[in-house]
Enzyme design. Structure first.
Site, PDB file in Angstrom:
ATOM      1  N   MET A 277       0.832  -1.207   0.000  1.00  0.00           N
ATOM      2  CA  MET A 277       0.000   0.000   0.000  1.00  0.00           C
ATOM      3  C   MET A 277       0.866   1.257   0.000  1.00  0.00           C
ATOM      4  O   MET A 277       0.524   2.268  -0.627  1.00  0.00           O
ATOM      5  CB  MET A 277      -0.924  -0.011   1.210  1.00  0.00           C
ATOM      6  CG  MET A 277      -1.991  -1.089   1.146  1.00  0.00           C
ATOM      7  SD  MET A 277      -3.260  -0.780  -0.109  1.00  0.00           S
ATOM      8  CE  MET A 277      -4.298   0.397   0.759  1.00  0.00           C
ATOM      9  N   LYS A 278       1.988   1.199   0.673  1.00  0.00           N
ATOM     10  CA  LYS A 278       2.913   2.337   0.661  1.00  0.00           C
ATOM     11  C   LYS A 278       3.458   2.571  -0.745  1.00  0.00           C
ATOM     12  O   LYS A 278       3.528   3.713  -1.233  1.00  0.00           O
ATOM     13  CB  LYS A 278       4.056   2.080   1.642  1.00  0.00           C
ATOM     14  CG  LYS A 278       5.259   3.009   1.529  1.00  0.00           C
ATOM     15  CD  LYS A 278       4.919   4.461   1.803  1.00  0.00           C
ATOM     16  CE  LYS A 278       6.203   5.297   1.807  1.00  0.00           C
ATOM     17  NZ  LYS A 278       5.941   6.731   1.956  1.00  0.00           N
TER      18      LYS A 278
END
Length: 283
Positions: A166-167
């Site tokens: 997600m980062k």
């Protein structure tokens, strides 16, 4: 006591924030001067990373990539206290985060990947966003510690490596967003439109507000009721390119977008909504 490895802009401000909250913090950095500079704030700097982590209950890491995290942790390991918790804020691959979680668990230590959407001011002010995923028991125990470091701690569930993924996804958006803005500024320059006028336009018309609706439309999987036909979007895209060329400059990412539009038009989607260019990413 905590130890902090990696005294870049983010790590240094994390350390300052912890010290302001009354924490004792040992610090280490490959470039020693960046660590010793924090002694003026109350940190204790060490020349050897294994010495820096001795006695620490929690070790934080803010380094460059998977390789640097692996290298430095291996160097630090002789100084680890039994059962120490390693919290890694580095932006890394999902595979690397998963591998380290398992590898350090097998050695008797807790490793948690906790990447952030935070700049140096956020780290100092304990604002912004921190992401975690994986063992929920571990996350539950560390939630008070991590929540105190950030404005919002986002728990993405039990899947190892999801926080890393997600980062990367978020950073991908930031990179492409900034590159698109750079092309917008380049086009404005070619058209002799000052930056102040662009800022005034975006004060009145905020395209960022369209993001939720655009994401919903792109992922719905239906494109036969267009609000902007792909062929018309491609026509405008050519105007961007032509105007930039006439102004003596060149756009960086719009040519690739034009090529992708051409690919979808060739497949017969010219009359579909232009968001069809994202179809392959969701199917």
């Amino acid at each position: 006591m905590r130890a902090f490895i990696g005294m870049g802009l983010l790590g240094s401000n994390f350390v300052r924030a912890l010290i302001r909250k009354g924490e004792q913090v040992n610090v280490w950095n490959r470039t020693a001067a960046k660590a010793t500079a924090l002694e003026a704030d109350g940190a204790k700097a060490f020349a050897n990373v294994a010495d820096a982590v001795k006695g620490a209950d929690i070790i934080h890491i803010t380094l460059k990539d998977d390789a640097s995290v692996n290298d430095v942790l291996n160097l630090a390991a002789p100084g680890f206290a039994p059962g120490v918790v390693i919290i890694d804020h580095t932006t890394t691959s999902a595979e690397g985060a998963i591998q380290r979680t398992q590898a350090w668990k097998e050695k008797g230590y807790t490793y948690l990947h906790a990447p952030v959407f935070m700049g140096p001011p956020n780290a100092l002010e304990s604002t912004g966003y921190m992401l975690v995923s994986g063992d929920q028991t571990v996350i539950g125990k560390l939630t008070p510690t991590l929540s105190a470091m950030t404005g919002k701690l986002i728990n993405l569930g039990a899947e190892e490596g999801k926080a890393a993924g997600m980062k990367l996804m978020g950073n991908c958006f930031l990179v492409t967003f900034t590159a698109g803005l750079a092309d917008t500024l380049t086009l404005a320059k070619a058209l002799n439109i000052p930056v102040s006028d662009i800022a005034a336009l975006f004060d009145l018309w905020n395209p960022g507000a369209m993001l939720p609706a655009r994401l919903k439309r792109m992922t719905a999987g239906t494109y036969d009721k267009p609000s902007w036909e792909l062929s018309m979007a491609r026509k405008d895209t050519q105007l961007f390119l032509d105007s930039a060329a006439k102004g003596g400059t060149q756009l960086a990412i719009v040519p690739a977008i034009a090529a992708e539009m051409d690919r979808w038009i060739a497949k017969g989607h010219g009359n579909d909504d232009w968001t069809v260019i994202g179809k392959d990413s969701i199917s």
